[in-house]
Design a protein around this motif. Sequence first.
Motif, PDB file in Angstrom:
ATOM      1  N   SER A 163      11.034   8.452   7.492  1.00  0.00           N
ATOM      2  CA  SER A 163      11.038   7.076   7.966  1.00  0.00           C
ATOM      3  C   SER A 163      12.315   6.903   8.772  1.00  0.00           C
ATOM      4  CB  SER A 163      11.017   6.087   6.804  1.00  0.00           C
ATOM      5  OG  SER A 163      11.158   4.767   7.298  1.00  0.00           O
ATOM      6  N   CYS A 164      12.186   6.593  10.038  1.00  0.00           N
ATOM      7  CA  CYS A 164      13.354   6.459  10.924  1.00  0.00           C
ATOM      8  C   CYS A 164      14.240   7.705  10.849  1.00  0.00           C
ATOM      9  CB  CYS A 164      14.150   5.203  10.593  1.00  0.00           C
ATOM     10  SG  CYS A 164      13.238   3.693  10.825  1.00  0.00           S
ATOM     11  N   TRP A 165      13.639   8.845  10.878  1.00  0.00           N
ATOM     12  CA  TRP A 165      14.300  10.143  10.876  1.00  0.00           C
ATOM     13  C   TRP A 165      15.036  10.466   9.578  1.00  0.00           C
ATOM     14  CZ3 TRP A 165      12.284  13.201  14.225  1.00  0.00           C
ATOM     15  CH2 TRP A 165      11.769  12.656  15.409  1.00  0.00           C
ATOM     16  N   SER A 166      14.825   9.663   8.543  1.00  0.00           N
ATOM     17  CA  SER A 166      15.397   9.967   7.222  1.00  0.00           C
ATOM     18  C   SER A 166      14.275  10.472   6.323  1.00  0.00           C
ATOM     19  CB  SER A 166      16.019   8.724   6.590  1.00  0.00           C
ATOM     20  OG  SER A 166      17.104   8.273   7.355  1.00  0.00           O
ATOM     21  N   PRO A 167      14.484  11.589   5.634  1.00  0.00           N
ATOM     22  CA  PRO A 167      13.438  12.110   4.749  1.00  0.00           C
ATOM     23  C   PRO A 167      13.112  11.110   3.641  1.00  0.00           C
ATOM     24  CG  PRO A 167      15.194  13.729   5.052  1.00  0.00           C
ATOM     25  CD  PRO A 167      15.669  12.441   5.660  1.00  0.00           C
ATOM     26  N   LEU A 168      11.823  10.988   3.341  1.00  0.00           N
ATOM     27  CA  LEU A 168      11.414  10.098   2.255  1.00  0.00           C
ATOM     28  C   LEU A 168      11.837  10.698   0.924  1.00  0.00           C
ATOM     29  CD1 LEU A 168       7.818   8.963   3.311  1.00  0.00           C
ATOM     30  CD2 LEU A 168      10.010   7.856   3.747  1.00  0.00           C
ATOM     31  N   GLN A 169      12.258   9.831   0.024  1.00  0.00           N
ATOM     32  CA  GLN A 169      12.693  10.270  -1.297  1.00  0.00           C
ATOM     33  C   GLN A 169      11.590  10.135  -2.340  1.00  0.00           C
ATOM     34  OE1 GLN A 169      15.737  11.765  -1.612  1.00  0.00           O
ATOM     35  NE2 GLN A 169      15.722  11.494   0.616  1.00  0.00           N
ATOM     36  N   LYS A 170      10.425   9.661  -1.915  1.00  0.00           N
ATOM     37  CA  LYS A 170       9.269   9.519  -2.800  1.00  0.00           C
ATOM     38  C   LYS A 170       8.086  10.221  -2.160  1.00  0.00           C
ATOM     39  CE  LYS A 170      10.546   5.044  -4.770  1.00  0.00           C
ATOM     40  NZ  LYS A 170      10.118   3.654  -4.967  1.00  0.00           N
ATOM     41  N   GLY A 171       7.083  10.504  -2.972  1.00  0.00           N
ATOM     42  CA  GLY A 171       5.888  11.162  -2.478  1.00  0.00           C
ATOM     43  C   GLY A 171       4.912  10.189  -1.847  1.00  0.00           C
ATOM     44  N   VAL A 172       3.864  10.733  -1.226  1.00  0.00           N
ATOM     45  CA  VAL A 172       2.881   9.901  -0.531  1.00  0.00           C
ATOM     46  C   VAL A 172       2.117   8.985  -1.483  1.00  0.00           C
ATOM     47  CG1 VAL A 172       2.602  11.485   1.409  1.00  0.00           C
ATOM     48  CG2 VAL A 172       1.092  11.696  -0.582  1.00  0.00           C
ATOM     49  N   GLY A 173       2.050   9.353  -2.758  1.00  0.00           N
ATOM     50  CA  GLY A 173       1.328   8.537  -3.736  1.00  0.00           C
ATOM     51  C   GLY A 173       2.134   7.380  -4.280  1.00  0.00           C
ATOM     52  N   THR A 174       3.460   7.376  -4.044  1.00  0.00           N
ATOM     53  CA  THR A 174       4.301   6.297  -4.572  1.00  0.00           C
ATOM     54  C   THR A 174       5.088   5.557  -3.499  1.00  0.00           C
ATOM     55  OG1 THR A 174       6.041   7.910  -5.046  1.00  0.00           O
ATOM     56  CG2 THR A 174       4.580   7.319  -6.860  1.00  0.00           C
ATOM     57  N   TYR A 175       5.319   6.175  -2.341  1.00  0.00           N
ATOM     58  CA  TYR A 175       6.093   5.495  -1.304  1.00  0.00           C
ATOM     59  C   TYR A 175       5.268   4.383  -0.686  1.00  0.00           C
ATOM     60  CZ  TYR A 175       9.116   4.518   2.601  1.00  0.00           C
ATOM     61  OH  TYR A 175       9.930   3.870   3.483  1.00  0.00           O
ATOM     62  N   LYS A 176       5.877   3.200  -0.534  1.00  0.00           N
ATOM     63  CA  LYS A 176       5.185   2.034   0.022  1.00  0.00           C
ATOM     64  C   LYS A 176       5.883   1.583   1.306  1.00  0.00           C
ATOM     65  CE  LYS A 176       3.508   0.660  -4.464  1.00  0.00           C
ATOM     66  NZ  LYS A 176       3.532  -0.285  -5.553  1.00  0.00           N
ATOM     67  N   PRO A 177       5.306   1.917   2.457  1.00  0.00           N
ATOM     68  CA  PRO A 177       5.924   1.525   3.724  1.00  0.00           C
ATOM     69  C   PRO A 177       5.978   0.010   3.900  1.00  0.00           C
ATOM     70  CG  PRO A 177       4.167   3.141   4.067  1.00  0.00           C
ATOM     71  CD  PRO A 177       4.081   2.681   2.649  1.00  0.00           C
ATOM     72  N   LYS A 178       6.952  -0.416   4.674  1.00  0.00           N
ATOM     73  CA  LYS A 178       7.106  -1.836   5.002  1.00  0.00           C
ATOM     74  C   LYS A 178       6.377  -2.126   6.322  1.00  0.00           C
ATOM     75  CE  LYS A 178      11.640  -2.024   2.812  1.00  0.00           C
ATOM     76  NZ  LYS A 178      11.538  -0.697   2.259  1.00  0.00           N
ATOM     77  N   ASN A 179       6.239  -3.407   6.608  1.00  0.00           N
ATOM     78  CA  ASN A 179       5.580  -3.825   7.838  1.00  0.00           C
ATOM     79  C   ASN A 179       6.316  -3.250   9.047  1.00  0.00           C
ATOM     80  OD1 ASN A 179       3.576  -5.188   9.272  1.00  0.00           O
ATOM     81  ND2 ASN A 179       4.772  -7.052   9.422  1.00  0.00           N
ATOM     82  N   TRP A 180       5.584  -2.655   9.957  1.00  0.00           N
ATOM     83  CA  TRP A 180       6.050  -2.036  11.202  1.00  0.00           C
ATOM     84  C   TRP A 180       6.957  -0.834  10.983  1.00  0.00           C
ATOM     85  CZ3 TRP A 180       3.191  -2.526  15.116  1.00  0.00           C
ATOM     86  CH2 TRP A 180       2.470  -3.693  15.304  1.00  0.00           C
ATOM     87  N   GLU A 181       6.957  -0.283   9.793  1.00  0.00           N
ATOM     88  CA  GLU A 181       7.719   0.946   9.559  1.00  0.00           C
ATOM     89  C   GLU A 181       7.009   2.105  10.259  1.00  0.00           C
ATOM     90  OE1 GLU A 181       9.652   3.400   5.790  1.00  0.00           O
ATOM     91  OE2 GLU A 181       8.528   1.571   5.445  1.00  0.00           O
ATOM     92  N   SER A 196       0.840  -1.190   0.000  1.00  0.00           N
ATOM     93  CA  SER A 196       0.000   0.000   0.000  1.00  0.00           C
ATOM     94  C   SER A 196       0.877   1.241   0.000  1.00  0.00           C
ATOM     95  CB  SER A 196      -0.889   0.038   1.249  1.00  0.00           C
ATOM     96  OG  SER A 196      -1.859  -0.969   1.209  1.00  0.00           O
ATOM     97  N   THR A 197       0.378   2.298  -0.598  1.00  0.00           N
ATOM     98  CA  THR A 197       1.115   3.556  -0.601  1.00  0.00           C
ATOM     99  C   THR A 197       0.928   4.266   0.735  1.00  0.00           C
ATOM    100  OG1 THR A 197      -0.737   4.801  -1.492  1.00  0.00           O
ATOM    101  CG2 THR A 197       0.827   3.841  -3.104  1.00  0.00           C
ATOM    102  N   LEU A 198       1.801   5.222   0.978  1.00  0.00           N
ATOM    103  CA  LEU A 198       1.673   6.040   2.184  1.00  0.00           C
ATOM    104  C   LEU A 198       0.342   6.790   2.165  1.00  0.00           C
ATOM    105  CD1 LEU A 198       2.609   7.306   4.777  1.00  0.00           C
ATOM    106  CD2 LEU A 198       4.116   8.808   3.462  1.00  0.00           C
ATOM    107  N   LEU A 199      -0.113   7.209   0.996  1.00  0.00           N
ATOM    108  CA  LEU A 199      -1.407   7.890   0.898  1.00  0.00           C
ATOM    109  C   LEU A 199      -2.531   6.985   1.413  1.00  0.00           C
ATOM    110  CD1 LEU A 199      -2.905  10.443   0.031  1.00  0.00           C
ATOM    111  CD2 LEU A 199      -3.105   9.443  -2.267  1.00  0.00           C
ATOM    112  N   ARG A 200      -2.465   5.716   1.095  1.00  0.00           N
ATOM    113  CA  ARG A 200      -3.477   4.771   1.584  1.00  0.00           C
ATOM    114  C   ARG A 200      -3.403   4.625   3.105  1.00  0.00           C
ATOM    115  NH1 ARG A 200      -5.110  -1.000  -1.109  1.00  0.00           N
ATOM    116  NH2 ARG A 200      -6.903  -1.383   0.213  1.00  0.00           N
TER     117      ARG A 200
END
Length: 197
Positions: free
Chosen positions: A170-188, A120-124
């Motif tokens: 994510s873990c204090w590192s800026p995401l390099q993708k937007g909310v519509g494309t970034y897909k978090p991992k389990n327990w991220e 799932s994307t971060l937007l979801r």
Amino acid sequence: KGNGMIGNIYSMGLALQALETSSEFYAPRKWDRAQAFSVVHSHDYKLPTAMAQVLPPLVSKSYLDAGMRGCAATSAVWMSQVPTLPLSPSTAPITVQFSITNTLKNYFHYSTSVCVPPKSTLLRVMKKARREKPDIFRFKTKKTHLGPFVTSIHGLAGNETERTYWQFFSCWSPLQKGVGTYKPKNWEHIQAIFSTY
């Protein structure tokens, strides 16, 4: 082999069929069928051939049983014996921790955990958090040529004059993708932090 594996994961289906079919021909001894099936359930099979070899033993059958009766006669029996299987790792929901923080003005910090389908994307994730706690995790986006851009979270909007925006980490590192494309991992743990530029 240890932990229920017989051969390797791709020969496992044939080995299970052989054991199911020939049980009357070898010295009866107890083998941990559940452990072997646990190995099968926990593997994410990609090859159709390997999947086809594993399916018959899951319902105590082998390829030899396929020709015993006509398809119509066996389909009802076959389907009635399909065990309830746990969700495989590829289809089991994942849990994502999501936090929103504002330390610039009118401080607030809220966190939640949401369950979403894998990939799932971060937007979801954000939409699920909003659905579960709409007063806290409400947000707005605007469409851009790069995908959705989050303009406001918890009623606090970014401002070009004040040079503020919502930055995602994510873990204090800026995401390099937007909310519509970034897909978090389990327990991220994803953090949206109201920031300046």
